[in-house]
Write a protein that holds these residues in place. Sequence first.
Motif, PDB file in Angstrom:
ATOM      1  N   LEU A  97      11.609  52.272   5.999  1.00 21.41           N
ATOM      2  CA  LEU A  97      10.365  53.196   5.475  1.00 21.41           C
ATOM      3  C   LEU A  97       9.670  52.820   4.338  1.00 21.41           C
ATOM      4  CD1 LEU A  97       8.790  55.436   7.075  1.00 21.41           C
ATOM      5  CD2 LEU A  97       9.725  56.921   5.257  1.00 21.41           C
ATOM      6  N   SER A  98      10.366  52.127   3.228  1.00 15.27           N
ATOM      7  CA  SER A  98       9.614  51.636   2.104  1.00 15.27           C
ATOM      8  C   SER A  98       9.057  50.469   2.379  1.00 15.27           C
ATOM      9  CB  SER A  98      10.677  51.403   1.169  1.00 15.27           C
ATOM     10  OG  SER A  98      11.716  50.263   1.583  1.00 15.27           O
ATOM     11  N   HIS A  99       9.171  49.851   3.611  1.00 15.96           N
ATOM     12  CA  HIS A  99       8.228  48.729   4.079  1.00 15.96           C
ATOM     13  C   HIS A  99       7.069  48.976   4.713  1.00 15.96           C
ATOM     14  CE1 HIS A  99      11.382  45.465   2.470  1.00 15.96           C
ATOM     15  NE2 HIS A  99      12.017  46.605   2.678  1.00 15.96           N
ATOM     16  N   VAL A 100       6.924  50.149   5.177  1.00 16.74           N
ATOM     17  CA  VAL A 100       5.886  50.752   6.017  1.00 16.74           C
ATOM     18  C   VAL A 100       4.508  51.038   5.307  1.00 16.74           C
ATOM     19  CG1 VAL A 100       4.925  52.343   7.717  1.00 16.74           C
ATOM     20  CG2 VAL A 100       7.244  51.421   8.033  1.00 16.74           C
ATOM     21  N   TYR A 101       3.334  50.415   5.519  1.00 15.89           N
ATOM     22  CA  TYR A 101       2.072  50.813   5.110  1.00 15.89           C
ATOM     23  C   TYR A 101       1.553  51.877   5.785  1.00 15.89           C
ATOM     24  CZ  TYR A 101      -2.743  51.262   4.003  1.00 15.89           C
ATOM     25  OH  TYR A 101      -4.162  51.823   3.550  1.00 15.89           O
ATOM     26  N   GLY A 102       1.709  51.960   7.047  1.00 11.19           N
ATOM     27  CA  GLY A 102       1.092  52.936   7.962  1.00 11.19           C
ATOM     28  C   GLY A 102       1.307  52.846   9.254  1.00 11.19           C
ATOM     29  N   TYR A 103       0.620  53.571  10.196  1.00 11.88           N
ATOM     30  CA  TYR A 103       0.613  53.556  11.485  1.00 11.88           C
ATOM     31  C   TYR A 103      -0.871  53.559  12.168  1.00 11.88           C
ATOM     32  CZ  TYR A 103       5.079  55.733  10.380  1.00 11.88           C
ATOM     33  OH  TYR A 103       6.318  56.141   9.762  1.00 11.88           O
ATOM     34  N   ALA A 104      -0.896  53.255  13.231  1.00 11.96           N
ATOM     35  CA  ALA A 104      -1.983  53.156  14.141  1.00 11.96           C
ATOM     36  C   ALA A 104      -1.782  53.130  15.670  1.00 11.96           C
ATOM     37  CB  ALA A 104      -2.750  51.744  13.865  1.00 11.96           C
ATOM     38  N   THR A 105      -2.778  53.581  16.373  1.00 11.85           N
ATOM     39  CA  THR A 105      -3.073  53.496  17.704  1.00 11.85           C
ATOM     40  C   THR A 105      -3.044  52.245  18.275  1.00 11.85           C
ATOM     41  OG1 THR A 105      -5.155  54.117  17.815  1.00 11.85           O
ATOM     42  CG2 THR A 105      -3.315  55.950  18.138  1.00 11.85           C
ATOM     43  N   GLY A 106      -2.447  51.701  19.290  1.00 14.55           N
ATOM     44  CA  GLY A 106      -2.531  50.321  19.948  1.00 14.55           C
ATOM     45  C   GLY A 106      -2.403  50.201  21.250  1.00 14.55           C
ATOM     46  N   LEU A 107      -3.000  48.959  21.775  1.00 16.32           N
ATOM     47  CA  LEU A 107      -2.768  48.650  23.195  1.00 16.32           C
ATOM     48  C   LEU A 107      -2.150  46.999  23.362  1.00 16.32           C
ATOM     49  CD1 LEU A 107      -3.729  50.148  25.974  1.00 16.32           C
ATOM     50  CD2 LEU A 107      -5.866  48.803  25.681  1.00 16.32           C
ATOM     51  N   ASP A 108      -1.205  47.162  24.287  1.00 18.34           N
ATOM     52  CA  ASP A 108      -0.695  45.886  24.562  1.00 18.34           C
ATOM     53  C   ASP A 108      -1.219  45.647  26.009  1.00 18.34           C
ATOM     54  OD1 ASP A 108       0.469  43.386  24.988  1.00 18.34           O
ATOM     55  OD2 ASP A 108       2.593  44.379  25.287  1.00 18.34           O
ATOM     56  N   MET A 109      -2.363  44.853  25.979  1.00 16.22           N
ATOM     57  CA  MET A 109      -2.896  44.488  27.408  1.00 16.22           C
ATOM     58  C   MET A 109      -2.149  43.414  28.065  1.00 16.22           C
ATOM     59  SD  MET A 109      -5.243  46.809  27.997  1.00 16.22           S
ATOM     60  CE  MET A 109      -5.937  45.996  29.584  1.00 16.22           C
ATOM     61  N   THR A 110      -1.967  43.404  29.251  1.00 16.68           N
ATOM     62  CA  THR A 110      -1.006  42.548  29.792  1.00 16.68           C
ATOM     63  C   THR A 110      -1.417  41.813  31.472  1.00 16.68           C
ATOM     64  OG1 THR A 110       0.902  43.693  28.799  1.00 16.68           O
ATOM     65  CG2 THR A 110       1.364  42.226  30.745  1.00 16.68           C
ATOM     66  N   ARG A 111      -1.338  40.529  31.379  1.00 13.19           N
ATOM     67  CA  ARG A 111      -1.723  40.025  32.880  1.00 13.19           C
ATOM     68  C   ARG A 111      -0.024  40.180  33.568  1.00 13.19           C
ATOM     69  NH1 ARG A 111      -5.097  34.782  31.005  1.00 13.19           N
ATOM     70  NH2 ARG A 111      -3.460  34.343  29.758  1.00 13.19           N
ATOM     71  N   ARG A 112      -0.002  41.318  33.989  1.00  8.71           N
ATOM     72  CA  ARG A 112       1.381  41.689  34.825  1.00  8.71           C
ATOM     73  C   ARG A 112       1.666  40.692  35.800  1.00  8.71           C
ATOM     74  NH1 ARG A 112       3.708  44.723  31.701  1.00  8.71           N
ATOM     75  NH2 ARG A 112       2.392  46.697  32.211  1.00  8.71           N
ATOM     76  N   GLU A 117       5.897  36.912  37.014  1.00  3.10           N
ATOM     77  CA  GLU A 117       6.256  35.504  37.296  1.00  3.10           C
ATOM     78  C   GLU A 117       7.117  34.534  36.536  1.00  3.10           C
ATOM     79  OE1 GLU A 117       3.888  31.236  38.719  1.00  3.10           O
ATOM     80  OE2 GLU A 117       2.880  33.129  38.187  1.00  3.10           O
ATOM     81  N   ALA A 118       6.719  34.762  35.234  1.00  2.00           N
ATOM     82  CA  ALA A 118       7.444  34.177  34.186  1.00  2.00           C
ATOM     83  C   ALA A 118       8.834  34.696  34.102  1.00  2.00           C
ATOM     84  CB  ALA A 118       6.810  34.266  32.988  1.00  2.00           C
ATOM     85  N   ARG A 119       8.904  36.044  34.127  1.00  2.74           N
ATOM     86  CA  ARG A 119      10.281  36.770  34.018  1.00  2.74           C
ATOM     87  C   ARG A 119      11.177  36.233  35.301  1.00  2.74           C
ATOM     88  NH1 ARG A 119      10.782  43.052  35.252  1.00  2.74           N
ATOM     89  NH2 ARG A 119      10.603  42.162  37.414  1.00  2.74           N
ATOM     90  N   ASP A 120      10.553  36.257  36.374  1.00  2.00           N
ATOM     91  CA  ASP A 120      11.603  36.079  37.524  1.00  2.00           C
ATOM     92  C   ASP A 120      11.935  34.553  37.568  1.00  2.00           C
ATOM     93  OD1 ASP A 120      10.995  38.622  38.418  1.00  2.00           O
ATOM     94  OD2 ASP A 120       9.590  38.170  39.832  1.00  2.00           O
ATOM     95  N   LYS A 121      10.961  33.796  36.879  1.00  2.00           N
ATOM     96  CA  LYS A 121      11.448  32.283  36.721  1.00  2.00           C
ATOM     97  C   LYS A 121      12.345  31.848  35.466  1.00  2.00           C
ATOM     98  CE  LYS A 121       7.763  30.589  39.592  1.00  2.00           C
ATOM     99  NZ  LYS A 121       6.638  29.530  39.360  1.00  2.00           N
ATOM    100  N   GLY A 122      12.650  32.958  34.577  1.00  2.00           N
ATOM    101  CA  GLY A 122      13.258  32.768  33.477  1.00  2.00           C
ATOM    102  C   GLY A 122      12.539  31.853  32.232  1.00  2.00           C
ATOM    103  N   ARG A 123      11.308  32.164  32.203  1.00  2.00           N
ATOM    104  CA  ARG A 123      10.450  31.594  31.493  1.00  2.00           C
ATOM    105  C   ARG A 123       9.835  32.296  30.463  1.00  2.00           C
ATOM    106  NH1 ARG A 123       6.968  27.967  36.033  1.00  2.00           N
ATOM    107  NH2 ARG A 123       8.613  26.495  36.578  1.00  2.00           N
ATOM    108  N   PRO A 124       9.253  31.962  29.278  1.00  2.00           N
ATOM    109  CA  PRO A 124       8.761  32.802  28.230  1.00  2.00           C
ATOM    110  C   PRO A 124       7.415  33.684  28.902  1.00  2.00           C
ATOM    111  CG  PRO A 124       8.894  30.700  27.460  1.00  2.00           C
ATOM    112  CD  PRO A 124       9.221  30.520  29.095  1.00  2.00           C
ATOM    113  N   TRP A 125       6.978  34.753  28.079  1.00  2.00           N
ATOM    114  CA  TRP A 125       6.010  35.715  28.792  1.00  2.00           C
ATOM    115  C   TRP A 125       4.742  35.264  28.291  1.00  2.00           C
ATOM    116  CZ3 TRP A 125       8.106  41.137  28.230  1.00  2.00           C
ATOM    117  CH2 TRP A 125       9.476  41.442  29.089  1.00  2.00           C
ATOM    118  N   ASP A 126       4.592  34.368  27.575  1.00  2.00           N
ATOM    119  CA  ASP A 126       3.469  33.747  26.672  1.00  2.00           C
ATOM    120  C   ASP A 126       2.067  34.195  27.597  1.00  2.00           C
ATOM    121  OD1 ASP A 126       5.770  32.591  25.431  1.00  2.00           O
ATOM    122  OD2 ASP A 126       4.039  31.783  24.045  1.00  2.00           O
ATOM    123  N   THR A 127       2.232  33.558  28.387  1.00  2.00           N
ATOM    124  CA  THR A 127       0.935  33.491  29.517  1.00  2.00           C
ATOM    125  C   THR A 127       0.554  35.216  29.995  1.00  2.00           C
ATOM    126  OG1 THR A 127       1.852  32.956  31.484  1.00  2.00           O
ATOM    127  CG2 THR A 127       0.509  31.213  30.268  1.00  2.00           C
ATOM    128  N   GLY A 128       1.395  35.959  30.114  1.00  2.00           N
ATOM    129  CA  GLY A 128       1.259  37.393  30.413  1.00  2.00           C
ATOM    130  C   GLY A 128       0.999  38.155  29.275  1.00  2.00           C
TER     131      GLY A 128
END
Length: 231
Positions: A97-112, A117-128
């Motif tokens: 907690l001593s390393h926390v400045y604060g909190y916010a609401t956020g959104l992680d938009m995703t090309r699902r 496709e990447a997950r099923d092929k065992g590849r990184p998720w970067d493009t998603g």
Amino acid sequence: MTLFAPPAPIIAQTSEGKGFPVRRLFCIGRNYAAHAREMGKDPTREAPFFFTKWADTVVPSGSTIAYPPETANFHYEAELVVAIGKGGRNIAEADALSHVYGYATGLDMTRRDLQFEARDKGRPWDTGKNVEQSSPLGLIHPLTETGEITKGRISLTVNGEVKQDADLTELIWSVNEVIAYVSRFYRLEAGDLIYTGTPAGVGAVVTGDEIVISVEGLTPCTVTVGPKADD
């Protein structure tokens, strides 16, 4: 002499009217049991996992974000975001907690579709996941204003209709546990943001949709989905 001017830093805003320079994003995956199940995975406390995103994916509340290319399944994910204010490596949970400045609401938009496709092929998720304008962020409220946040409603609406609705007590790994875990692999620094995971109820949006993310005690974050991105 440099070949070109470096990009301007991404400056998020706090509820005090101060700028918060964004450094890196660490995003925790499957941190709500119901969401893990809707993604086809069994929830577990064996260990957290996370992925990273560029700082320049962050846009402020009130933005219109472009519908990204190469997807037909653009999903919302409401998140409690933790803003790091003091760096450290191998941070103990008791000291997190001593390393926390604060909190916010956020959104992680995703090309699902690309994520799966990447997950099923065992590849990184970067493009998603690491997509332009995919990390909308509300005002960051300092810890001195909110106190430690360990409970409270987190919800998301699309065009006024509730799509996600949960409580922060449902997090599989707490904020302190997440900070301690990530700091084992990377030295956390002031300006880092940790997106702590999304509840169940994720789904697709289309151009024109308005998304509102709310976390009890924090300023909501609102974005509108714009037309498809072009050059």
